[in-house]
Design an enzyme around this catalytic site. Structure first.
Site, PDB file in Angstrom:
ATOM      1  N   GLU A 253       0.874  -1.174   0.000  1.00 60.04           N
ATOM      2  CA  GLU A 253       0.000   0.000   0.000  1.00 60.04           C
ATOM      3  C   GLU A 253       0.903   1.213   0.000  1.00 60.04           C
ATOM      4  O   GLU A 253       1.607   1.479   0.976  1.00 60.04           O
ATOM      5  CB  GLU A 253      -0.913  -0.022   1.231  1.00 60.04           C
ATOM      6  CG  GLU A 253      -2.072   0.952   1.106  1.00 60.04           C
ATOM      7  CD  GLU A 253      -2.011   2.062   2.139  1.00 60.04           C
ATOM      8  OE1 GLU A 253      -1.621   3.184   1.752  1.00 60.04           O
ATOM      9  OE2 GLU A 253      -2.344   1.805   3.295  1.00 60.04           O
ATOM     10  N   CYS A 287      -2.080   8.638   3.459  1.00 62.73           N
ATOM     11  CA  CYS A 287      -1.963   8.142   2.089  1.00 62.73           C
ATOM     12  C   CYS A 287      -3.201   8.477   1.270  1.00 62.73           C
ATOM     13  O   CYS A 287      -3.119   8.621   0.054  1.00 62.73           O
ATOM     14  CB  CYS A 287      -1.713   6.641   2.098  1.00 62.73           C
ATOM     15  SG  CYS A 287      -2.946   5.702   3.030  1.00 62.73           S
ATOM     16  N   GLU A 465      -5.928  -5.064   1.487  1.00 59.02           N
ATOM     17  CA  GLU A 465      -6.043  -5.352   2.903  1.00 59.02           C
ATOM     18  C   GLU A 465      -7.491  -5.145   3.331  1.00 59.02           C
ATOM     19  O   GLU A 465      -8.322  -4.664   2.579  1.00 59.02           O
ATOM     20  CB  GLU A 465      -5.111  -4.448   3.713  1.00 59.02           C
ATOM     21  CG  GLU A 465      -3.636  -4.692   3.410  1.00 59.02           C
ATOM     22  CD  GLU A 465      -2.718  -3.856   4.269  1.00 59.02           C
ATOM     23  OE1 GLU A 465      -1.952  -4.450   5.042  1.00 59.02           O
ATOM     24  OE2 GLU A 465      -2.763  -2.615   4.160  1.00 59.02           O
TER      25      GLU A 465
END
Length: 488
Positions: A253, A287, A465
């Site tokens: 990620e 993020c 995830e």
């Protein structure tokens, strides 16, 4: 003050000293510039020891053959322990990365809930009997990889660590967790809590240290059979290159430059509040931060004015100050990098509508603070609109129509998240399907659920995830066939 004895690492269910040849990590409070304490650091030797310890534990019967309800009970007790020690966990995060107190408390609560979720997934998710095409009975079962290396970032350590450790443990693996060298302490306390909850020794090991000294050693180690990483895109590429040589699966990620879109018909007050929260919460160190605001021309000026007023009203303060809405950036070096990118945009002709500097309050002078900033007068090709800043900096870009918007929003190397504000749900659906992003929020932003898969398109990563399949991410399927014909 610096402690004389650094905090220890965690291997095989006990605290261990760092490597004599590796200098301890010095934790700096970004809110004040003061030294918090020292943390022992590992190098390649301790990385090897931790992996071998984890491999022995993973191959043993204590965890691998434990029944799902028993494994789930341990995960639930870990959640209990996190809740009992929530103040300590939140305090460690606040001291190390400067997040405001209420956000630290919220993230500890979310992390504990993640362990509870995967306790339920562990206990209730079954294997499958597959359709037969002959005289046999066939089924799919799921096996752990063995040793998983989990490498986590500094911006939201508690949630990121729970998001990796809980499903990897639920899947039956042993984990070697390498937290960021900036925020190592909560992970060390988590390991202690897990041991108290009954997790077998060696199933969760925590190594503080740098990516170059510890992270690389873990990724390269032949007994590490899966890596889960959250962090920068270039680091992710290096991990992927190593994984390719090892034929090892990875979950990555990575970065983002998420478009946050406002159409002319949007509810503007709600949209502006979300634009501000999506980039200024956590000082923009997220993020999924909505760092590119695309605003349709009919409401561009009004949205810009509302954003400026909102940014000026935000309370930038010490993280534990009453009512603080934005604290410092996590390190002084990162603050200077963010400031440098804004200064470069200013020199290139961008308009800094608000912010673009450090706060002038005397009580904040010693910290790594930077004011919420809105940059305008640019297009989507400007450097500041293409690079991930990872700070409280919003790029404001106009668009004309839906086709123009889609072309600009997707013209980026990243594809992690996005947001759309409009009262037209047919348009919302069209735009959501057209956006190249792993998550699309419609008339909301940064709503996150552990039950919903999460990950990125393009350079924002590979793998998903969270959700039920977040446990399967850490398992490999195996087909088993029983011959049903008569035995001679």
């Amino acid at each position: 003050m610096t402690t004389h004895t650094p905090k220890k690492l965690w291997i095989g269910g006990q605290a261990v000293d760092g490597e004599a040849a590796v200098a301890p990590l010095v934790s700096i409070n970004p809110a004040t510039g003061a030294v918090n304490y020292e943390v022992a650091a590992a190098g390649a030797a301790l990385a090897d020891a931790a992996v071998r310890n984890a491999d022995d534990a993973a191959r043993g019967k204590a965890w691998r053959q434990m029944l799902p309800p028993q494994r789930a009970a341990i995960l639930s007790r870990i959640a209990d322990g996190m809740e009992r020690r929530s103040e300590a966990l939140a305090q460690l995060q606040m001291l190390e990365n400067g997040k405001v107190w209420r956000e630290c408390q919220s993230q500890v609560k979310s992390a504990a809930a993640t362990f509870r979720y995967y306790a339920a997934v562990c206990e209730t998710t079954g294997s499958e009997v597959t359709p037969s095409r002959g005289d046999y009975l066939s089924m799919s079962v799921y096996e752990p990889y063995g040793v998983v290396a989990a490498i986590t970032p500094w911006n939201s350590p508690m949630t990121m660590e729970a998001q990796k450790v809980a499903p990897a443990l639920a899947a039956g693996n042993a984990v070697v967790l390498k937290p960021s060298e900036i925020t190592p302490s909560a992970a060390l306390l988590l390991a202690e809590i897990a041991t108290e909850a009954g997790l077998p020794d060696g199933i969760l090991n925590v190594l503080a240290g740098t990516g170059a000294q510890v992270g690389a050693a873990l990724v390269e180690h032949p007994k590490v059979r899966m890596v889960s990483f959250t962090g920068g895109t270039e680091s992710g590429r290096r991990i992927a290159e190593t994984a390719a040589r090892k034929l090892m699966p990875v979950a990555l990620e990575l970065g983002g430059k998420s478009p946050h879109i406002v159409f002319n018909d949007a509810p503007l007050d709600a949209a502006v509040a979300a634009l501000a929260g999506g980039i200024f919460e956590g000082s923009g160190q997220s993020c999924v931060a909505g760092s590119r605001a695309f605003v349709q021309r009919g409401v561009y000026d009004e949205v810009a004015a509302k954003l400026v007023a909102t940014a000026r009203a935000l309370k930038v303060d010490l993280p534990d100050a009453p009512g603080a809405e934005m604290g410092p950036l996590a390190t002084f070096a990162h603050r200077d990098k963010v400031a440098g990118m804004v200064d470069s945009a200013r020199r290139a002709g961008a308009d800094i509508l608000v912010g673009g500097q450090r706060p002038d309050a005397a009580r904040l002078a010693a910290g790594a603070y930077y004011l919420p900033t809105v940059v305008a007068g640019i297009d989507n090709q400007a450097a500041i609109a293409r690079q991930e800043i990872f700070g409280p900096v919003l790029c404001l870009i106009p668009f004309d129509d839906e086709d123009d918007l889609i072309a600009q929003a997707n013209d980026t190397a990243f594809g992690l998240a996005s947001g759309v504000w409009t009262r037209d749900y047919q348009r919302a659906w069209r735009v959501a399907r057209a956006l190249e992003a792993g998550t699309v929020w419609i008339n909301t932003y940064k709503q996150l659920s552990i039950a919903t898969p999460f990950g990125g398109f393009k350079d924002s990563g590979i793998g998903r995830e969270k959700g039920i399949n977040g446990m399967r991410l850490y398992q490999q399927p195996k087909g088993i066939y029983f011959g049903m014909g008569a035995l001679a």
